[in-house]
Design a protein around this motif. Structure first.
Motif, PDB file in Angstrom:
ATOM      1  N   THR A  36      10.334  -0.791 -12.799  1.00 25.78           N
ATOM      2  CA  THR A  36       9.847   0.160 -11.805  1.00 25.78           C
ATOM      3  C   THR A  36      10.807   1.340 -11.685  1.00 25.78           C
ATOM      4  O   THR A  36      12.021   1.169 -11.712  1.00 25.78           O
ATOM      5  N   SER A  37      10.257   2.531 -11.553  1.00 25.29           N
ATOM      6  CA  SER A  37      11.088   3.719 -11.376  1.00 25.29           C
ATOM      7  C   SER A  37      11.940   3.588 -10.122  1.00 25.29           C
ATOM      8  O   SER A  37      11.476   3.110  -9.078  1.00 25.29           O
ATOM      9  N   ALA A  38      13.199   4.021 -10.233  1.00 30.63           N
ATOM     10  CA  ALA A  38      14.133   3.899  -9.107  1.00 30.63           C
ATOM     11  C   ALA A  38      13.723   4.769  -7.926  1.00 30.63           C
ATOM     12  O   ALA A  38      14.202   4.571  -6.814  1.00 30.63           O
ATOM     13  N   ARG A  39      12.828   5.751  -8.141  1.00 29.10           N
ATOM     14  CA  ARG A  39      12.441   6.674  -7.070  1.00 29.10           C
ATOM     15  C   ARG A  39      11.031   6.407  -6.534  1.00 29.10           C
ATOM     16  O   ARG A  39      10.563   7.118  -5.655  1.00 29.10           O
ATOM     17  N   ARG A  40      10.351   5.409  -7.064  1.00 30.10           N
ATOM     18  CA  ARG A  40       8.977   5.171  -6.643  1.00 30.10           C
ATOM     19  C   ARG A  40       8.938   4.535  -5.251  1.00 30.10           C
ATOM     20  O   ARG A  40       9.574   3.515  -5.014  1.00 30.10           O
ATOM     21  N   PRO A  41       8.182   5.096  -4.305  1.00 32.42           N
ATOM     22  CA  PRO A  41       8.089   4.488  -2.970  1.00 32.42           C
ATOM     23  C   PRO A  41       7.264   3.214  -2.988  1.00 32.42           C
ATOM     24  O   PRO A  41       6.373   3.034  -3.822  1.00 32.42           O
ATOM     25  N   ALA A  42       7.538   2.334  -2.045  1.00 28.26           N
ATOM     26  CA  ALA A  42       6.833   1.055  -1.988  1.00 28.26           C
ATOM     27  C   ALA A  42       5.365   1.234  -1.610  1.00 28.26           C
ATOM     28  O   ALA A  42       4.490   0.552  -2.130  1.00 28.26           O
ATOM     29  N   GLY A  43       5.087   2.151  -0.683  1.00 27.96           N
ATOM     30  CA  GLY A  43       3.713   2.442  -0.304  1.00 27.96           C
ATOM     31  C   GLY A  43       2.967   1.217   0.198  1.00 27.96           C
ATOM     32  O   GLY A  43       3.442   0.458   1.039  1.00 27.96           O
ATOM     33  N   ARG A  44       1.778   0.994  -0.370  1.00 24.83           N
ATOM     34  CA  ARG A  44       0.918  -0.098   0.099  1.00 24.83           C
ATOM     35  C   ARG A  44       1.431  -1.473  -0.313  1.00 24.83           C
ATOM     36  O   ARG A  44       0.907  -2.493   0.148  1.00 24.83           O
TER      37      ARG A  44
END
Length: 463
Positions: A122-130
């Motif tokens: 997973t990208s280190a900057r991707r938000p968790a979101g749903r």
């Protein structure tokens, strides 16, 4: 730079390969020792470290909201729960040690390894979101389902190990259930791939290295070889200490090092934030006090009657004081995370706008500098632009930041009146040139000036 990034992971793989090869290839080395006390100590230590790092990662997630932090926290929480704590809970509710009391921790550990693998991809900057709420509940749901299934099936579950602990620990004699061996294989594969992925994606120091992510590579490399040893020498007996147990503890020890460095980095950032906030407060005080007063003195000096030369000297002194004050405001109030080209552009623009001069800026955003270098380059830029407009009578100044071979270079050019540098250095007016040269030396760079009467000036700093 890349080699220093992956070196810890390479060392972790080398240690795992060496230990496993020595145990498999040398009949005189023992793969297991009868030591109930030490086995209990290591199990407790591993569980404690896993839960500590999971808690630390949940704290990171609460600040960053990143999916990678949440996946890692959930995975390590499951790995911690699969240790001695879950085994004790299962013994209290009744399953046999080599049935339900074995399969639930094994299943929980596989889910934890899969989450670790997902985090590494997973990208280190991707938000968790749903995904935030389901992942927060997943560890507890996994454990609850496992315990419920164990309670329901009871003795109908297959035995994980068909034989008793080895009478001799010089060669493997325990044959495990196919499901147990498959679980060890899947877990080892997940950890091995995650180790490589974390090593490749960890950021170098120049980009703000993440200390915890950097140590996940070697930690999961050792964890992969621990699972490989459990696959070769299946072990579920608390009275025996296996090489897999030692490699597993080594992996958690490396993870603990990463956690310690992450905690130190956090408190260091807290201290830096406090200093930055104080600097911003001082910058506001300077801007609202000293800068405003100097601006007022300058405007009043222009209306004075009397000697025009005296009036001009007062205005020039005010200009220099304003430059110094504004430079101090910038140095105190700006973040060091801003790109170097943007910072130099802003400094040159402030000076050019004050004298209604045109400015051309060309910057390479890949050029960077540390905090001390940035301050020196800003001061050189302001001084060079100011000299070009005030003394060189230039109506247009060009600022350029680029790479000159393996080095970095700052150029300030104009087509003004120019001057003879050898003559200026002999007079007091040459202090600005001396100051720029000294600042260039402070960043371990070279300073040069190319100018002659009637053909403009070029100031160059190379570092």
């Amino acid at each position: 730079m890349a080699s220093s990034r992956i070196l810890p992971t390479l060392l972790g793989w080398a240690l795992g390969v060496t230990v496993t090869a020595a145990i498999v290839g040398t009949p005189y080395l023992l793969f297991a020792y009868h030591s109930p006390d030490l086995h209990l100590v290591l199990d407790s230590l591993d569980t404690g470290v896993a839960l500590l790092v999971a808690y630390l990662l949940f704290g990171r997630y609460s600040r960053t909201g990143r999916l990678q932090d949440l996946l890692l926290a959930a995975g390590l929480l499951l790995l911690g729960l699969a240790g001695i704590g879950l085994t004790l809970v299962l013994r209290l509710i009744g399953p046999d040690d080599d049935r339900g009391g074995v399969w639930v921790p094994v299943a929980v550990r596989v889910v934890g390894a899969v989450l670790v693998l997902a985090a590494s991809m997973t990208s280190a900057r991707r938000p968790a979101g749903r995904w935030s709420r389901p992942l927060k509940l997943l560890p507890w749901v996994t454990v609850a389902v496992g315990v419920a299934v164990t309670w329901a099936l009871g003795d109908s579950l297959p035995r994980a190990l068909a034989q008793t602990p080895p009478a001799s620990a010089q060669r493997p004699v325990i044959a495990g259930h196919a499901g147990l061996l498959a679980a060890h294989a899947v877990t080892a594969l997940c950890f091995a791939v995650a180790s490589v992925a974390f090593a490749v994606t960890s950021r170098p120091r120049a980009e703000g290295r993440d200390e915890l992510i950097r140590w996940l590579g070697p930690a999961f490399a050792l964890a992969a070889f621990a699972r490989l040893n459990y696959l070769l020498f299946p072990s579920l007996y608390s009275d025996w200490l296996y090489t897999g147990d030692l490699l597993r503890t080594a992996s958690y020890a490396v993870l603990l090092v990463g956690a310690a460095r992450e905690i130190r980095r956090y408190w260091s950032m807290q201290a830096q934030d406090a200093v930055l906030e104080d600097r911003r407060r001082l910058a506001r005080e300077l801007h609202d006090g000293v800068v405003q007063e100097l601006g007022y003195i300058r405007s009043e000096a222009q209306t004075l009657s009397g000697d025009p030369n005296s009036r001009q000297r007062i205005v020039a002194a005010c200009d220099r004081a304003l430059d110094e004050a504004r430079a101090a405001v910038d140095a105190l109030g700006r973040s060091s995370d801003e790109p170097l080209g943007f910072v130099l552009h802003r400094a040159a623009r402030q000076v050019a706008d004050r004298y209604n001069a045109s400015l051309e800026v060309e910057v390479d955003d890949s050029v960077h500098a540390d905090a001390d270098q940035r301050h020196a380059l800003i001061r050189i830029t302001r001084e060079a632009v100011s000299n070009a407009i005030r003394h060189g009578r230039a109506d247009r100044v060009r600022v350029r930041l680029d790479r000159h071979g393996p080095r970095r270079r700052l150029l300030v050019q104009d087509e003004g009146e120019g001057f003879d540098p050898t003559v200026v250095r002999r007079h007091a007016d040459g202090y600005g040139l001396t100051s720029m040269k000294e600042r260039a030396s402070s960043v371990r760079g070279t300073f040069s000036i190319d100018s002659a009467p009637g053909r403009g000036t070029t100031v160059a700093v190379t570092w």
